[in-house]
Scaffold this motif. Sequence first.
Motif, short mmCIF file in Angstrom:
data_model
loop_
_atom_site.label_atom_id
_atom_site.label_comp_id
_atom_site.label_asym_id
_atom_site.label_seq_id
_atom_site.Cartn_x
_atom_site.Cartn_y
_atom_site.Cartn_z
N UNK A 177 44.27 40.70 48.52
CA UNK A 177 44.26 40.45 47.09
C UNK A 177 43.77 39.03 46.81
N UNK A 178 42.99 38.89 45.74
CA UNK A 178 42.37 37.61 45.42
C UNK A 178 42.95 37.07 44.12
N UNK A 179 43.33 35.80 44.13
CA UNK A 179 43.92 35.17 42.95
C UNK A 179 43.15 33.90 42.60
N UNK A 180 43.50 33.29 41.48
CA UNK A 180 43.04 31.95 41.08
C UNK A 180 41.53 31.91 40.84
N UNK A 181 41.10 32.53 39.76
CA UNK A 181 39.68 32.60 39.40
C UNK A 181 39.27 31.55 38.39
N UNK A 182 40.09 30.55 38.12
CA UNK A 182 39.77 29.63 37.02
C UNK A 182 38.54 28.76 37.29
N UNK A 183 38.12 28.63 38.57
CA UNK A 183 36.89 27.89 38.88
C UNK A 183 35.66 28.78 38.96
N UNK A 184 35.81 30.07 38.79
CA UNK A 184 34.69 30.98 39.00
C UNK A 184 33.53 30.63 38.08
N UNK A 185 32.32 30.85 38.58
CA UNK A 185 31.13 30.52 37.79
C UNK A 185 29.88 30.89 38.55
N UNK A 186 28.76 30.45 38.04
CA UNK A 186 27.48 30.73 38.68
C UNK A 186 27.23 29.71 39.79
N UNK A 187 26.85 30.21 40.94
CA UNK A 187 26.60 29.34 42.07
C UNK A 187 25.97 30.10 43.22
N UNK A 188 25.72 29.40 44.30
CA UNK A 188 25.20 30.06 45.50
C UNK A 188 26.33 30.86 46.15
N UNK A 189 26.01 32.07 46.62
CA UNK A 189 27.03 32.87 47.28
C UNK A 189 27.62 32.15 48.49
N UNK A 190 26.79 31.39 49.20
CA UNK A 190 27.29 30.67 50.37
C UNK A 190 28.21 29.51 50.01
N UNK A 191 28.25 29.16 48.74
CA UNK A 191 29.25 28.16 48.30
C UNK A 191 30.65 28.66 48.62
N UNK A 203 36.13 26.55 28.11
CA UNK A 203 36.34 26.91 26.71
C UNK A 203 37.07 28.25 26.63
N UNK A 204 37.57 28.58 25.44
CA UNK A 204 38.23 29.87 25.26
C UNK A 204 37.27 31.02 25.56
N UNK A 205 36.00 30.85 25.17
CA UNK A 205 35.02 31.91 25.47
C UNK A 205 34.76 32.02 26.96
N UNK A 206 34.74 30.89 27.66
CA UNK A 206 34.56 30.92 29.12
C UNK A 206 35.74 31.61 29.79
N UNK A 207 36.94 31.39 29.27
CA UNK A 207 38.11 32.06 29.83
C UNK A 207 38.02 33.57 29.57
N UNK A 208 37.61 33.96 28.37
CA UNK A 208 37.44 35.39 28.09
C UNK A 208 36.39 36.00 29.03
N UNK A 209 35.36 35.23 29.36
CA UNK A 209 34.32 35.71 30.29
C UNK A 209 34.90 35.91 31.69
N UNK A 210 35.71 34.95 32.12
CA UNK A 210 36.40 35.10 33.41
C UNK A 210 37.24 36.37 33.44
N UNK A 211 37.98 36.61 32.36
CA UNK A 211 38.86 37.77 32.31
C UNK A 211 38.07 39.07 32.29
#
Length: 337
Positions: free
Chosen positions: A233-247, A65-73
Amino acid sequence: MSVPSESQTLLNDRLTRLARDSLRLWPFGSAPTAELISHSECAIFLVDDSGRKAILRIGRPGYNSANAIRSELAWLVALHAESGVTTPEPIRGRDGNYVQTACGQGLAGSRDMVLFTFLDGSHLDETGNLCTPFRRLGEVTARLHNHSENWVRPPRFERLVWSVENILGGKCALWGDWRQPVGGDMPSLGVLERAAKVIRKRLMLFGKSAKRWGLIHADLRLANLLAYGNDTRVIDFDDCGLGWYLHDLGAALSFIEDRADKDELIDSWLQGYTRHREVSALERAEIPTFVMLRRMQLLAWIGSHPGTDLAREQRPRFVEVSCKLAEAYLAAGAIAA
């Protein structure tokens, strides 16, 4: 490289038209250009404005959602400012907002778009010995996780949740049902179902303590790193979310889980990671589970993204190799929780 299907080519053409028509939403000069450079979960365009480069990302409807994208940013901005990890920075549109929305001819629904700064750097070599790149990957992953664990998320923060149910849960899973590409191959379904059952059992016992579960990149592999001198440098955060760190370790091995040197790559990743963050013996014991979980997540992705270049390239042997990996996972004693 496989040849895109006619429908994929048509979609890419329509997204390219939308990208070019939407550049007016940002403070560019009179004749900026946009060229499609990749299309997976999102369509990514290289924008050139008289030599000044930027990256335009057009999202897939219904994914974030737009709010989820704002959260990513919000996390990207905080990472850039607080962690020392270089990430793309979002660029505000003419209206002052990071997220812009527009409709394109022939495209269903509206599309959310974000413009990012262009990061100089080169992708790490994935053709030779990967131990050094994996140490570098592990190190930057630990820095992200340390920031995630300590960062106070803003109000109304919303991101994808990479739970077992959202990965293995069939049609309700975020990337679709892993069974879809398996089809009616009952022996393959059987071994993969057994692996899924063990994964569920082990991760239920593993739990979601603050040291094990938090905000993750969720696709942190070599393809999403850029090397610029000593800076990673790290790119492409569009899948970022809550999960296990070992994921994120499972994600590091995406599509190469059957390499003969897989164990060496895991060791290299851990060498880099533990420079900044501890990994307990219990966590190390679950690494095979997270590698198998990610493989099954990719199985779902292959089935739900048939038009992408990567899915077409991987699909011919993906089920067969996934079954071999599942058999090895079960045979190695993973059944005993």
